[in-house]
Design an enzyme around this catalytic site. Structure first.
Site, short mmCIF file in Angstrom:
data_model
loop_
_atom_site.label_atom_id
_atom_site.label_comp_id
_atom_site.label_asym_id
_atom_site.label_seq_id
_atom_site.Cartn_x
_atom_site.Cartn_y
_atom_site.Cartn_z
N GLU A 1 6.47 5.78 -9.10
CA GLU A 1 5.02 5.54 -9.07
C GLU A 1 4.33 6.52 -8.11
OE1 GLU A 1 3.62 1.47 -8.62
OE2 GLU A 1 5.50 0.72 -9.40
N MET B 1 -4.42 -7.07 -6.86
CA MET B 1 -4.01 -8.25 -7.61
C MET B 1 -5.17 -9.08 -8.17
SD MET B 1 -0.86 -7.78 -7.64
CE MET B 1 -0.13 -9.30 -8.25
N ASN C 1 -5.50 2.67 -13.00
CA ASN C 1 -4.57 1.66 -12.47
C ASN C 1 -3.14 2.14 -12.67
OD1 ASN C 1 -3.65 -0.90 -11.47
ND2 ASN C 1 -3.28 -1.57 -13.57
N HIS D 1 0.71 0.58 -13.29
CA HIS D 1 1.40 -0.66 -13.65
C HIS D 1 2.91 -0.38 -13.74
CE1 HIS D 1 1.82 -4.66 -15.27
NE2 HIS D 1 2.66 -4.16 -16.16
N ILE E 1 -8.44 -9.44 -10.88
CA ILE E 1 -8.92 -8.88 -12.14
C ILE E 1 -10.42 -8.63 -12.04
CG2 ILE E 1 -9.18 -9.31 -14.64
CD1 ILE E 1 -6.52 -10.83 -14.49
N LEU E 2 -10.82 -7.39 -12.27
CA LEU E 2 -12.25 -7.04 -12.18
C LEU E 2 -12.96 -7.49 -13.45
CD1 LEU E 2 -11.64 -3.47 -10.72
CD2 LEU E 2 -12.64 -5.41 -9.47
N GLY F 1 0.78 -1.25 0.00
CA GLY F 1 0.00 0.00 0.00
C GLY F 1 0.81 1.29 0.00
N ASN G 1 1.58 3.03 -2.61
CA ASN G 1 0.86 3.94 -3.52
C ASN G 1 -0.38 4.51 -2.83
OD1 ASN G 1 2.00 4.25 -6.35
ND2 ASN G 1 2.18 2.03 -6.05
C1 GRF Z 1 3.37 -1.38 -7.51
O1 GRF Z 1 4.61 -1.58 -8.13
C2 GRF Z 1 2.25 -1.36 -8.52
O2 GRF Z 1 2.60 -0.75 -9.72
C3 GRF Z 1 2.05 -2.84 -8.74
O3 GRF Z 1 2.16 -3.40 -7.45
C4 GRF Z 1 3.00 -2.58 -6.64
C5 GRF Z 1 2.19 -2.19 -5.43
O4 GRF Z 1 2.95 -1.54 -4.48
N1 GRF Z 1 0.84 -3.09 -9.44
P1 GRF Z 1 2.24 -0.87 -3.22
O5 GRF Z 1 1.29 -1.89 -2.63
O6 GRF Z 1 1.53 0.36 -3.67
O7 GRF Z 1 3.35 -0.56 -2.26
#
Ligand code: GRF
Length: 193
Positions: free
Chosen positions: A179, A95, A112, A114, A97-98, A20, A22
């Site tokens: 990110e 993780m 999203n 990626h 898929i919707l 988490g 992000n």
């Molecule tokens: C990130 O690298 C995101 O792009 C990918 O999974 C990771 C999640 O990291 N889909 P976090 O849970 O936000 O730390």
């Protein structure tokens, strides 16, 4: 473009599965006056997701849905989103898929992030595949979500250079830092700000 909801911030849910980080960066961004979104709900498919601690820390409502019975979980999820007046969804390390049906209900309102320069390296293990292919650059992408995996319209990307002796771990770390900056910028762009 995501239509804004007048002078109020757009009520947003963030979906997570893991650490988490992000989510944390989005919460910080959302509390800035310039942010067009507020984060009012955190959804996780994993009750042990470390990211759920951020919901607690920042006093944001959270719900765990295990997605073992996807159709049922998505139905529950839609009603939770409705009850909480959620108008936008940010997937952040989610993780699952919707389904196309779910995505249709939030058409143009799901984003999203990626960890690759899409359309290259969709799906899992992007860093590993990037290194195996001896790429010179990788990066991250924020995009709208459509029914095909990691294939919706790209909003913003950030490129990073791959160093000599780069490992999956070092690359993941380097990209994650970007990110955290990219997602808020992409949200501003999605709102035409
Ligand atoms: C990130 O690298 C995101 O792009 C990918 O999974 C990771 C999640 O990291 N889909 P976090 O849970 O936000 O730390």
């Amino acid at each position: 473009m995501v239509p804004s909801t007048g002078c109020n911030k757009t009520r947003t849910a963030v979906f997570i599965s893991g650490t988490g980080t992000n989510l944390k960066s989005l919460i910080k961004f959302s509390r800035n006056a310039k942010s067009p979104i507020s984060i009012d709900l955190v959804i996780s498919n994993n009750s042990k997701a470390k990211g759920l601690d951020y919901a607690k820390k920042f006093k944001i409502k959270k719900k765990v849905l295990n997605f073992k019975k996807k159709k049922l979980s998505e139905e529950k999820l839609l009603s939770i989103l409705k009850i909480n007046n959620i108008n936008m969804i940010c997937l952040a390390g989610f993780m699952k898929i919707l389904s196309g049906n779910f995505i249709k209900k939030f058409k143009g309102k799901i984003l999203n992030i990626h960890p690759s320069l899409l359309p290259k390296y969709k799906g899992l293990n992007s860093h590993k595949r990037v290194l195996n292919n001896k790429e010179k650059y990788s990066g991250c992408t924020v995009h709208f979500v459509n029914a095909r995996l990691d294939s919706g319209k790209i909003i913003l990307q950030k490129k990073v250079k791959i160093s000599k002796n780069e490992t999956e771990t070092s690359l993941a770390k380097k990209i994650l830092v970007q990110e955290h900056k990219l997602y808020p910028k992409a949200i501003l762009k999605a709102f035409n700000l």
